[in-house]
Write a protein that holds these residues in place. Structure first.
Motif, PDB file in Angstrom:
ATOM      1  N   PRO A 146       1.496  -1.227  -0.313  1.00  0.00           N
ATOM      2  CA  PRO A 146      -0.039  -0.193  -0.433  1.00  0.00           C
ATOM      3  C   PRO A 146       0.631   1.033  -0.092  1.00  0.00           C
ATOM      4  CG  PRO A 146      -0.206  -0.791   1.927  1.00  0.00           C
ATOM      5  CD  PRO A 146       0.202  -1.766   0.986  1.00  0.00           C
ATOM      6  N   GLU A 147       0.111   2.532  -0.558  1.00  0.00           N
ATOM      7  CA  GLU A 147       1.078   3.145  -0.905  1.00  0.00           C
ATOM      8  C   GLU A 147       1.714   4.165   0.657  1.00  0.00           C
ATOM      9  OE1 GLU A 147       3.099   5.976  -3.058  1.00  0.00           O
ATOM     10  OE2 GLU A 147       1.835   4.841  -3.099  1.00  0.00           O
ATOM     11  N   ALA A 148       1.327   4.470   1.856  1.00  0.00           N
ATOM     12  CA  ALA A 148       1.090   4.459   3.371  1.00  0.00           C
ATOM     13  C   ALA A 148       2.687   3.656   3.551  1.00  0.00           C
ATOM     14  CB  ALA A 148       0.643   4.475   4.204  1.00  0.00           C
ATOM     15  N   ALA A 149       2.346   2.197   3.809  1.00  0.00           N
ATOM     16  CA  ALA A 149       3.712   1.437   3.850  1.00  0.00           C
ATOM     17  C   ALA A 149       5.075   1.654   2.640  1.00  0.00           C
ATOM     18  CB  ALA A 149       3.624  -0.345   3.286  1.00  0.00           C
ATOM     19  N   ARG A 150       5.016   2.249   1.166  1.00  0.00           N
ATOM     20  CA  ARG A 150       5.478   2.406   0.235  1.00  0.00           C
ATOM     21  C   ARG A 150       6.689   3.109   0.893  1.00  0.00           C
ATOM     22  NH1 ARG A 150       6.052   0.183  -4.825  1.00  0.00           N
ATOM     23  NH2 ARG A 150       7.544   1.664  -5.961  1.00  0.00           N
ATOM     24  N   GLU A 151       5.324   4.480   1.257  1.00  0.00           N
ATOM     25  CA  GLU A 151       7.040   5.628   1.269  1.00  0.00           C
ATOM     26  C   GLU A 151       7.874   5.610   2.641  1.00  0.00           C
ATOM     27  OE1 GLU A 151       7.163   8.394  -0.140  1.00  0.00           O
ATOM     28  OE2 GLU A 151       6.202   7.069  -1.405  1.00  0.00           O
ATOM     29  N   SER A 152       7.733   4.304   3.774  1.00  0.00           N
ATOM     30  CA  SER A 152       8.069   4.091   4.480  1.00  0.00           C
ATOM     31  C   SER A 152       9.472   3.387   3.748  1.00  0.00           C
ATOM     32  CB  SER A 152       7.022   3.072   5.912  1.00  0.00           C
ATOM     33  OG  SER A 152       6.294   4.049   6.428  1.00  0.00           O
ATOM     34  N   ALA A 153       8.849   1.746   3.005  1.00  0.00           N
ATOM     35  CA  ALA A 153       9.995   0.870   2.381  1.00  0.00           C
ATOM     36  C   ALA A 153      10.975   1.897   1.935  1.00  0.00           C
ATOM     37  CB  ALA A 153       9.403  -0.205   1.961  1.00  0.00           C
ATOM     38  N   ARG A 154      10.539   3.033   1.181  1.00  0.00           N
ATOM     39  CA  ARG A 154      11.787   3.883   0.058  1.00  0.00           C
ATOM     40  C   ARG A 154      12.494   5.114   1.718  1.00  0.00           C
ATOM     41  NH1 ARG A 154      11.524   6.236  -4.887  1.00  0.00           N
ATOM     42  NH2 ARG A 154       9.349   5.028  -4.929  1.00  0.00           N
ATOM     43  N   ALA A 155      11.196   5.060   2.833  1.00  0.00           N
ATOM     44  CA  ALA A 155      12.866   5.615   3.517  1.00  0.00           C
ATOM     45  C   ALA A 155      14.294   4.554   4.383  1.00  0.00           C
ATOM     46  CB  ALA A 155      12.124   6.468   5.107  1.00  0.00           C
ATOM     47  N   VAL A 156      12.955   3.481   4.978  1.00  0.00           N
ATOM     48  CA  VAL A 156      14.028   2.152   4.817  1.00  0.00           C
ATOM     49  C   VAL A 156      15.122   1.907   3.345  1.00  0.00           C
ATOM     50  CG1 VAL A 156      14.508  -0.447   5.303  1.00  0.00           C
ATOM     51  CG2 VAL A 156      13.117   1.578   6.395  1.00  0.00           C
ATOM     52  N   VAL A 157      15.136   2.348   2.425  1.00  0.00           N
ATOM     53  CA  VAL A 157      16.101   1.515   1.244  1.00  0.00           C
ATOM     54  C   VAL A 157      16.938   3.294   1.195  1.00  0.00           C
ATOM     55  CG1 VAL A 157      16.192   1.688  -1.452  1.00  0.00           C
ATOM     56  CG2 VAL A 157      14.419  -0.112   0.138  1.00  0.00           C
ATOM     57  N   ARG A 158      16.396   3.842   1.276  1.00  0.00           N
ATOM     58  CA  ARG A 158      17.332   5.370   1.154  1.00  0.00           C
ATOM     59  C   ARG A 158      18.585   5.041   2.227  1.00  0.00           C
ATOM     60  NH1 ARG A 158      17.193   9.181  -2.412  1.00  0.00           N
ATOM     61  NH2 ARG A 158      15.485   8.620  -2.705  1.00  0.00           N
ATOM     62  N   SER A 159      18.277   4.482   3.636  1.00  0.00           N
ATOM     63  CA  SER A 159      18.819   5.003   4.687  1.00  0.00           C
ATOM     64  C   SER A 159      20.434   3.435   4.172  1.00  0.00           C
ATOM     65  CB  SER A 159      18.750   4.094   5.911  1.00  0.00           C
ATOM     66  OG  SER A 159      17.611   3.246   5.709  1.00  0.00           O
ATOM     67  N   VAL A 160      19.455   2.723   4.113  1.00  0.00           N
ATOM     68  CA  VAL A 160      20.598   1.849   3.117  1.00  0.00           C
ATOM     69  C   VAL A 160      21.474   2.190   2.157  1.00  0.00           C
ATOM     70  CG1 VAL A 160      21.391  -0.338   2.572  1.00  0.00           C
ATOM     71  CG2 VAL A 160      19.362  -0.009   4.155  1.00  0.00           C
ATOM     72  N   VAL A 161      20.767   3.115   1.568  1.00  0.00           N
ATOM     73  CA  VAL A 161      21.838   3.256  -0.006  1.00  0.00           C
ATOM     74  C   VAL A 161      23.022   4.090   0.322  1.00  0.00           C
ATOM     75  CG1 VAL A 161      21.366   4.192  -2.222  1.00  0.00           C
ATOM     76  CG2 VAL A 161      19.884   2.626  -1.326  1.00  0.00           C
ATOM     77  N   GLU A 162      21.807   4.860   1.074  1.00  0.00           N
ATOM     78  CA  GLU A 162      22.942   6.114   1.643  1.00  0.00           C
ATOM     79  C   GLU A 162      24.361   6.154   2.370  1.00  0.00           C
ATOM     80  OE1 GLU A 162      20.936   9.093   3.145  1.00  0.00           O
ATOM     81  OE2 GLU A 162      19.804   9.914   1.642  1.00  0.00           O
TER      82      GLU A 162
END
Length: 412
Positions: A146-162
């Motif tokens: 769902p969109e809400a979880a997708r945004e939270s997941a994107r934040a998790v992915v970004r922290s790992v990528v950074e």
């Protein structure tokens, strides 16, 4: 008569023995309480966190050893089906264990407890310890979140990528740019500092003067001035089948880093049975990763056909194929395409994995067929990938590079 000398460390002190029994009690669970003693204080919470994961009904094996042999009612409850309960548990284990252990337990929880569904809950995203394995799991679920979880997941992915970029980006740029600078040669170096003395001496050994014990450098070899244009074309072709999740994550990060080097023209495609060109997303590795779709079949031949169309300067091009080589397409045509590209001058690199996990299960038949063409297939860790790319852009033998790396690893 032989006398044995007692060493102070042979007999543990009472405190050491208590700690040893405590650790065994945590490992073995309630079944060991009579032998190891009970737990107190924060250890009871740690024990409950371990029990929730490793002592579920019907699962006596796993990370907890004998923890499932005799269960109390408390131990048999597991984490249930509640996302808030799992989020609380994730918060608990971060308080009890170091990050390295937390990552192992998170991975076990996804596999043992079927947490894929609950990972789509926003509160779960706020509780997890980000790592590469978790990113792979989130990417595999991204299409159904769902969109809400997708945004939270994107934040998790970004922290790992950074975090990966901080660790890998600067070294990659430095090593690859240095290799590009050294790969350009000239026989008319403008300055003394531009002379490659090693190559110059070897080229002029015929002009050695014994009486003066010197070499007369009649022919100079030097480094050319740095070109401001594109010196190499790099194409990354990444298998996005489910087994390649960690490699996909690292490939996305490295693709973005290589794209930031102006002397390279970098393209990136991902494939299963279809091919998706993600080159226009390389400005943001998070967008690259969310452009992938983990899982599905594999058609390497189709991907290579697409990549051939991207290569306009074969002798100045590097193709990096990252795949376990299990081909669902036309195998013979795949091998012929690789042969055609290498004959045209393309430096073809085949990585069975780009991860810290070593070589996965892979098609040995296809790997052998490529090796017969002079294209070795091997796994590469993220830390060594910059040096591999340096060797590739310089046109060095990748077989020799891989053998040297293997020898260095064995010597450690």
């Amino acid at each position: 008569m032989n006398e044995q000398t007692a060493h102070p460390g042979d007999t543990p002190s009472p405190g050491e023995e208590t700690e040893r029994l405590r650790r065994w009690r945590l490992v073995l669970g309630g079944a060991a309480e009579s032998a190891c003693g009970g737990l107190a204080g924060g250890d009871t919470g740690m024990d409950a966190a371990l029990a929730a994961l490793y002592n579920r009904d019907g699962e006596g094996e796993g990370g907890g050893g004998d923890r499932g042999a005799q269960r109390s009612d408390r131990r048999s409850g597991g984490l249930g089906g509640s996302a808030p309960a799992v989020a609380d548990w994730l918060g608990d284990i971060r308080g009890y264990f170091p990050s390295s252990v937390v990552r192992v337990m998170q991975t076990d929880a996804v596999e043992r407890l079927g947490l894929q569904r609950m990972l789509m809950e926003p509160e779960m995203m706020e509780a997890v310890e980000p790592d590469v394995h978790l990113v792979g799991t989130l990417l595999s679920l991204s299409q159904v979140m769902p969109e809400a979880a997708r945004e939270s997941a994107r934040a998790v992915v970004r922290s790992v990528v950074e975090d990966l970029e901080r660790r890998l980006a600067q070294h990659t740029r430095s090593v690859v740019q240095g290799a590009l600078d050294r790969s350009a040669r000239t026989h008319r170096p403008r300055r003394v500092s531009d002379i490659d003395w090693d190559r110059t001496i070897r080229r002029n050994l015929a002009h050695y003067l014994p009486e003066y014990r010197t070499v007369v450098p009649q022919n100079l070899v030097g480094y050319a001035r740095r070109s401001r244009g594109v010196q190499r074309d790099v194409v990354l072709a990444v298998d996005q089948s489910g087994s390649m999740a960690e490699s996909v994550v690292y490939s996305g990060v490295f693709g973005a880093v290589l794209a930031s080097i102006r002397a390279l023209k970098t393209s990136m495609v991902v494939f299963d049975t279809s091919v998706v060109d993600l080159t226009d997303r390389l400005g943001d590795p998070v967008e690259v990763l969310f452009g992938t779709r983990l899982g599905g079949g594999t058609d390497i031949n189709r991907a290579l056909a697409y990549c051939q169309g991207l290569i306009a300067r074969p002798q100045d091009s590097v193709l990096v194929l990252i795949s376990d080589l299990y081909e669902g397409g036309v195998r013979e045509e795949m091998v012929r395409r690789v042969a055609s590209m290498t004959a045209a001058g393309v430096q073809v690199v085949v990585l069975l994995a780009l991860s810290d996990e070593g070589a996965p299960s892979y098609s040995r038949e296809n790997a052998a067929a490529l090796a017969a063409l002079g294209v070795p297939a091997f796994a590469c860790t993220p830390d060594r990938f910059p040096d591999l790319m340096a060797a590739a852009v310089q046109g060095r033998s990748l077989k020799a590079w891989a053998e040297q790396e293997e020898g260095a690893s064995d010597a450690v």
